[in-house]
Write a protein that holds these residues in place. Structure first.
Motif, PDB file in Angstrom:
ATOM      1  N   TYR A   1      95.193  53.217  80.195  1.00  0.00           N
ATOM      2  CA  TYR A   1      93.925  52.501  80.241  1.00  0.00           C
ATOM      3  C   TYR A   1      92.811  53.548  80.354  1.00  0.00           C
ATOM      4  CZ  TYR A   1      90.913  48.510  81.219  1.00  0.00           C
ATOM      5  OH  TYR A   1      89.958  47.530  81.139  1.00  0.00           O
ATOM      6  N   PRO A   2      91.767  53.461  79.532  1.00  0.00           N
ATOM      7  CA  PRO A   2      90.706  54.476  79.550  1.00  0.00           C
ATOM      8  C   PRO A   2      90.066  54.634  80.931  1.00  0.00           C
ATOM      9  CG  PRO A   2      90.423  52.989  77.692  1.00  0.00           C
ATOM     10  CD  PRO A   2      91.515  52.406  78.553  1.00  0.00           C
ATOM     11  N   GLY A   3      89.962  55.869  81.380  1.00  0.00           N
ATOM     12  CA  GLY A   3      89.300  56.175  82.640  1.00  0.00           C
ATOM     13  C   GLY A   3      90.081  55.854  83.888  1.00  0.00           C
ATOM     14  N   ARG A   4      91.339  55.518  83.765  1.00  0.00           N
ATOM     15  CA  ARG A   4      92.159  55.172  84.932  1.00  0.00           C
ATOM     16  C   ARG A   4      93.204  56.259  85.181  1.00  0.00           C
ATOM     17  NH1 ARG A   4      90.771  49.752  86.317  1.00  0.00           N
ATOM     18  NH2 ARG A   4      88.697  49.660  85.406  1.00  0.00           N
ATOM     19  N   ASP A   5      93.857  56.163  86.329  1.00  0.00           N
ATOM     20  CA  ASP A   5      94.893  57.131  86.689  1.00  0.00           C
ATOM     21  C   ASP A   5      96.059  57.065  85.715  1.00  0.00           C
ATOM     22  OD1 ASP A   5      93.426  57.883  88.912  1.00  0.00           O
ATOM     23  OD2 ASP A   5      94.496  56.515  90.256  1.00  0.00           O
ATOM     24  N   SER A   6      96.787  58.168  85.623  1.00  0.00           N
ATOM     25  CA  SER A   6      97.977  58.218  84.787  1.00  0.00           C
ATOM     26  C   SER A   6      98.938  57.110  85.181  1.00  0.00           C
ATOM     27  CB  SER A   6      98.661  59.581  84.946  1.00  0.00           C
ATOM     28  OG  SER A   6      99.842  59.626  84.199  1.00  0.00           O
ATOM     29  N   GLY A   7      99.468  56.424  84.184  1.00  0.00           N
ATOM     30  CA  GLY A   7     100.416  55.343  84.435  1.00  0.00           C
ATOM     31  C   GLY A   7      99.783  53.966  84.412  1.00  0.00           C
ATOM     32  N   GLU A   8      98.461  53.878  84.608  1.00  0.00           N
ATOM     33  CA  GLU A   8      97.792  52.582  84.500  1.00  0.00           C
ATOM     34  C   GLU A   8      97.583  52.292  83.024  1.00  0.00           C
ATOM     35  OE1 GLU A   8      94.628  51.593  87.262  1.00  0.00           O
ATOM     36  OE2 GLU A   8      95.126  53.414  88.367  1.00  0.00           O
ATOM     37  N   ALA A   9      98.048  51.128  82.573  1.00  0.00           N
ATOM     38  CA  ALA A   9      98.174  50.888  81.138  1.00  0.00           C
ATOM     39  C   ALA A   9      97.352  49.706  80.645  1.00  0.00           C
ATOM     40  CB  ALA A   9      99.643  50.662  80.794  1.00  0.00           C
ATOM     41  N   THR A  10      97.140  49.740  79.327  1.00  0.00           N
ATOM     42  CA  THR A  10      96.660  48.588  78.587  1.00  0.00           C
ATOM     43  C   THR A  10      97.730  48.263  77.558  1.00  0.00           C
ATOM     44  OG1 THR A  10      94.826  47.613  77.338  1.00  0.00           O
ATOM     45  CG2 THR A  10      95.339  49.938  76.896  1.00  0.00           C
ATOM     46  N   PHE A  11      97.782  47.017  77.135  1.00  0.00           N
ATOM     47  CA  PHE A  11      98.856  46.537  76.275  1.00  0.00           C
ATOM     48  C   PHE A  11      98.738  47.033  74.832  1.00  0.00           C
ATOM     49  CE2 PHE A  11      98.139  43.338  79.553  1.00  0.00           C
ATOM     50  CZ  PHE A  11      99.407  43.179  80.063  1.00  0.00           C
ATOM     51  N   VAL A  12      99.884  47.204  74.183  1.00  0.00           N
ATOM     52  CA  VAL A  12      99.959  47.392  72.741  1.00  0.00           C
ATOM     53  C   VAL A  12     100.241  45.999  72.175  1.00  0.00           C
ATOM     54  CG1 VAL A  12     101.224  48.460  70.843  1.00  0.00           C
ATOM     55  CG2 VAL A  12     100.801  49.752  72.947  1.00  0.00           C
TER      56      VAL A  12
END
Length: 119
Positions: free
Chosen positions: A95-106
């Motif tokens: 997810y843009p601007g978030r910590d590593s591992g925090e995701a947005t869906f494909v």
């Protein structure tokens, strides 16, 4: 200069082995039983059944998660995550601007058929 990529592999020894299919999230809730904040999601894969997944998609409000089309890897073994077990890996990117591992869906750009195979 372009960034280095991983070594080349054949389609048959990599992508062809994965069963990646389209599903619709039918339930989602916050989960406190995992080491990091996650959502517990029940995903309908049509004739491939319903599976539960735990993922770090918490930057999305819950009301935007339910009903979303997602891609999931159906043939990975279940994965323990703290006190729970995730049955399917939902694909995402950071997810843009978030910590590593925090995701947005494909997700697909259109309303495709549930259970469709990614190719």
């Amino acid at each position: 200069m372009a960034a280095e990529t991983k070594p080349e592999v054949s389609f048959e020894e990599s992508f062809a082995l994965l069963d990646i299919r389209l599903g619709r999230i039918i339930e989602a809730e916050s989960c406190a039983s995992t080491p990091k904040p996650t959502y517990r999601m029940v995903i309908d894969f049509g004739k491939y059944g319903r599976r539960t997944s735990y993922g770090r998609f918490t930057s999305h409000p819950l009301d935007e998660v339910v009903g979303r089309l997602v891609l999931g890897v159906l043939n990975f073994p279940p994965r323990p995550m703290g006190d729970v077990v995730s049955e399917v890996l939902v694909l995402g990117v950071q997810y843009p601007g978030r910590d590593s591992g925090e995701a947005t869906f494909v997700s697909p750009a259109v309303n495709a058929k549930i259970g469709s195979k990614l190719f």
